[in-house]
Design a protein around this motif. Structure first.
Motif, PDB file in Angstrom:
ATOM      1  N   HIS A  95      76.823   4.763  -5.574  1.00 51.91           N
ATOM      2  CA  HIS A  95      78.326   5.070  -5.488  1.00 51.91           C
ATOM      3  C   HIS A  95      78.180   6.881  -5.584  1.00 51.91           C
ATOM      4  N   ARG A  96      76.858   7.188  -5.035  1.00 52.90           N
ATOM      5  CA  ARG A  96      76.531   8.780  -5.043  1.00 52.90           C
ATOM      6  C   ARG A  96      76.393   9.231  -3.591  1.00 52.90           C
ATOM      7  N   ALA A  97      77.383  10.141  -3.348  1.00 54.23           N
ATOM      8  CA  ALA A  97      77.252  10.908  -1.941  1.00 54.23           C
ATOM      9  C   ALA A  97      76.553  12.040  -2.150  1.00 54.23           C
ATOM     10  N   ASP A  98      75.341  12.331  -1.644  1.00 54.09           N
ATOM     11  CA  ASP A  98      74.569  13.563  -2.246  1.00 54.09           C
ATOM     12  C   ASP A  98      74.920  14.512  -1.101  1.00 54.09           C
ATOM     13  N   TYR A  99      74.510  15.829  -1.957  1.00 61.18           N
ATOM     14  CA  TYR A  99      74.810  17.068  -1.446  1.00 61.18           C
ATOM     15  C   TYR A  99      74.122  17.343   0.312  1.00 61.18           C
ATOM     16  N   VAL A 123      76.461  15.433   2.577  1.00 59.15           N
ATOM     17  CA  VAL A 123      77.697  15.958   2.351  1.00 59.15           C
ATOM     18  C   VAL A 123      78.116  17.518   3.199  1.00 59.15           C
ATOM     19  N   ARG A 124      77.206  18.209   2.783  1.00 59.94           N
ATOM     20  CA  ARG A 124      77.142  19.561   3.009  1.00 59.94           C
ATOM     21  C   ARG A 124      77.271  19.923   4.650  1.00 59.94           C
ATOM     22  N   LYS A 125      76.866  18.952   5.363  1.00 63.04           N
ATOM     23  CA  LYS A 125      77.211  19.108   6.696  1.00 63.04           C
ATOM     24  C   LYS A 125      78.418  18.679   7.285  1.00 63.04           C
ATOM     25  N   MET A 126      79.417  18.352   6.554  1.00 60.11           N
ATOM     26  CA  MET A 126      80.597  17.944   7.392  1.00 60.11           C
ATOM     27  C   MET A 126      81.766  17.996   6.155  1.00 60.11           C
ATOM     28  N   ARG A 127      82.867  18.485   6.271  1.00 62.84           N
ATOM     29  CA  ARG A 127      83.954  18.227   5.393  1.00 62.84           C
ATOM     30  C   ARG A 127      84.412  17.101   5.221  1.00 62.84           C
ATOM     31  N   ALA A 128      84.580  16.175   6.355  1.00 69.55           N
ATOM     32  CA  ALA A 128      85.237  14.984   5.990  1.00 69.55           C
ATOM     33  C   ALA A 128      84.421  13.914   5.138  1.00 69.55           C
ATOM     34  N   SER A 129      83.114  14.388   4.862  1.00 74.78           N
ATOM     35  CA  SER A 129      82.396  13.315   3.803  1.00 74.78           C
ATOM     36  C   SER A 129      83.040  13.321   2.585  1.00 74.78           C
ATOM     37  N   ASN A 130      84.016  14.083   2.219  1.00 74.99           N
ATOM     38  CA  ASN A 130      84.757  13.865   0.790  1.00 74.99           C
ATOM     39  C   ASN A 130      85.712  12.457   1.041  1.00 74.99           C
ATOM     40  N   LEU A 131      85.899  12.094   2.138  1.00 75.02           N
ATOM     41  CA  LEU A 131      86.685  10.869   2.451  1.00 75.02           C
ATOM     42  C   LEU A 131      86.316   9.671   1.790  1.00 75.02           C
ATOM     43  N   SER A 151      79.557  14.941  -3.782  1.00 77.78           N
ATOM     44  CA  SER A 151      79.241  16.367  -3.674  1.00 77.78           C
ATOM     45  C   SER A 151      80.408  17.144  -3.077  1.00 77.78           C
ATOM     46  N   LEU A 152      80.593  18.312  -3.613  1.00 82.03           N
ATOM     47  CA  LEU A 152      81.548  19.073  -2.766  1.00 82.03           C
ATOM     48  C   LEU A 152      81.149  19.221  -1.336  1.00 82.03           C
ATOM     49  N   PRO A 153      81.944  19.305  -0.259  1.00 79.48           N
ATOM     50  CA  PRO A 153      81.610  19.126   1.098  1.00 79.48           C
ATOM     51  C   PRO A 153      81.343  20.560   1.834  1.00 79.48           C
ATOM     52  N   GLY A 154      80.934  20.248   3.208  1.00 82.10           N
ATOM     53  CA  GLY A 154      80.723  21.647   3.781  1.00 82.10           C
ATOM     54  C   GLY A 154      81.548  21.409   5.190  1.00 82.10           C
ATOM     55  N   GLU A 176      85.799  15.142 -13.009  1.00 83.50           N
ATOM     56  CA  GLU A 176      85.396  16.378 -13.556  1.00 83.50           C
ATOM     57  C   GLU A 176      84.240  16.888 -12.625  1.00 83.50           C
ATOM     58  N   LEU A 177      84.076  18.197 -12.434  1.00 81.91           N
ATOM     59  CA  LEU A 177      83.174  18.748 -11.730  1.00 81.91           C
ATOM     60  C   LEU A 177      81.939  19.543 -12.492  1.00 81.91           C
ATOM     61  N   ARG A 178      80.793  18.850 -12.146  1.00 79.46           N
ATOM     62  CA  ARG A 178      79.601  19.205 -12.821  1.00 79.46           C
ATOM     63  C   ARG A 178      78.413  19.517 -11.661  1.00 79.46           C
ATOM     64  N   ASP A 179      77.884  20.620 -12.022  1.00 82.25           N
ATOM     65  CA  ASP A 179      76.495  21.126 -10.839  1.00 82.25           C
ATOM     66  C   ASP A 179      77.034  20.671  -9.428  1.00 82.25           C
TER      67      ASP A 179
END
Length: 422
Positions: A83-87, A90-98, A113-116, A140-143
């Motif tokens: 259940h973890r979407a790694d940086y 995710v950093r390669k594409m904004r839509a990963s937050n979906l 992860s916060l997206p790119g 919560e936002l952490r790291d």
């Protein structure tokens, strides 16, 4: 790195097939996380962003099978392993937050992860977070990661978004399908990609009404099933290729295009002197004799003028008769293509969110550098109508959102080729 070489001066004539919508497919793929039954998507575009979403879903344990040269995707989330979407992905594409909303709804927790994505502005996650928190999530936002929990499950709520964000609308709608009770989402995005997602979710058993309006109502259900769904045509690819004959001259039929996908854009093109005609197979676009006329453009949420067509429209206005003003209201930093167009002889003056374009009779080919996805194709379009050769460098952005650009344009008579980098 690859580059695209365009030699201007060739009028266009022919037919261009419009692929399935990238932005629709990127929302449809995470919908598989809501069910343990297979979801099959037809008319999927073959793009690097789709590959990135595939890798992300596979990292969560989703089984993805591609058929018909990647145009048909079957996704199965019957056995999620993470259940973890790694940086790193995710950093390669904004839509990963979906993946955030569906994971919360299905599993009750997610770490994303916060997206790119393209460097065209901050595009913060606060609207996504506010909507999911209204449904009962604790975030919560952490790291650099969003740690989301829904210990008591998600619950229906009345939510009013401060901005009609497409991504936040998609995240909240998907999450609400499995929430307890009814969710009313106000100031929802109205884009065709939202309508397409809702139609797919409804096939999976979701109870949703109001898509295509600014208020969407979702009645939560206990579970969703599988479905087979055809991805809607890509309106941004459609608009891009509509501008091609307007810049280069000639006439092109865009197969699969529909006027209702781009109402404001079609009106602007016609005001500029471009003919747009609906046919049995799509849209026929032709430029009348001579240069197009300058028109002012203000980007807005759908059904207004799309921000994703602003760069392409600027390329057209560079050779229009008169002075046009383009106002960007959706994203900051979205005029980075202007200095590159100026290298080709364009007269552009940028002040904050406004760009004033004074049309010139003809642009001149030059080496230019792509700064983001839509900027990439705007420079190619400019090259079609320019005198001499234009070399567009750093076109790796292009492959995130356009499928076989050089093949589609060359089939209509454009002199364009891709040069492979080392």
């Amino acid at each position: 790195m690859d580059s695209i070489i365009v030699t201007g001066g060739a009028e266009l004539s022919g037919r261009i097939p419009i692929a399935g919508a990238k932005n629709a497919c990127l929302a449809l793929m995470p919908a598989t996380l809501l069910s343990d039954e297979p979801l099959t998507l037809m008319n999927a575009p073959r793009l690097s962003d789709i590959k990135t979403m595939t890798l992300l879903l596979q990292s969560l344990g989703v089984e993805v099978t591609a058929m018909q040269d990647g145009r048909v995707l079957t996704l199965s989330s019957h056995a999620l392993t993470s259940h973890r979407a790694d940086y790193d992905i995710v950093r390669k594409m904004r839509a990963s937050n979906l993946v955030l909303g569906p994971l919360l709804a299905r599993a009750g927790h997610a770490v994303v992860s916060l997206p790119g994505g393209c460097a065209i502005g901050a595009r913060p996650m606060d609207i996504h977070i506010a909507g999911l928190e209204a449904l009962g999530a604790e975030i919560e936002l952490r790291d650099g990661y969003l740690h989301a929990m829904a210990p008591g499950g998600l619950r229906g709520a009345v939510i009013e978004q401060r901005f009609a964000s497409v991504g936040a609308t998609e995240n909240v709608v998907m999450a609400a399908t499995l929430a307890k009770g009814t969710t009313v989402l106000k100031n929802a995005a109205r884009e065709p990609e939202i309508v397409d997602l809702v139609q797919c979710l409804r096939q999976m058993g979701a109870r949703i009404a109001g898509e295509g309006t600014d208020t969407i109502e979702i009645e939560g259900v206990d579970r969703l099933g599988g479905a087979t769904h055809r991805v809607v045509a890509d309106r941004i690819e459609l608009g891009t290729y509509m501008i091609a004959p307007a810049i280069a001259g000639g006439e092109v039929e865009l197969i699969g295009g529909r006027r209702e996908l781009l109402p404001s854009f079609c009106e602007k093109l016609e005001t500029a002197g471009v003919t747009v005609t609906q046919t049995n197979d799509g849209l026929r676009v032709a430029r009348a004799n001579g240069r197009v006329h300058a028109v002012d453009v203000k980007t807005e949420v759908y059904p207004g003028f799309p921000t994703d067509l602003q760069a392409q429209m600027m390329a057209l206005m560079c050779t229009a008769e008169g002075v046009s003003v383009l106002e960007e209201t959706i994203f900051e930093n979205r005029f980075m293509h202007a200095p590159e167009l100026m290298r080709m002889g364009a007269r552009i003056d940028v002040h904050g969110g406004h760009a004033t374009v004074t049309g010139v009779e003809r642009l001149r080919g030059a080496p230019v550098m792509a700064t983001d996805l839509r900027a990439s194709v705007s420079l190619i379009l400019a090259g079609l109508g320019a005198e001499g050769e234009t070399q567009v460098n750093r076109v790796y952005h292009l492959d995130r959102g356009y499928e076989r650009v050089e093949e589609k344009l060359s089939a209509c008579g454009a002199r364009i080729e891709r040069v492979r980098g080392e």
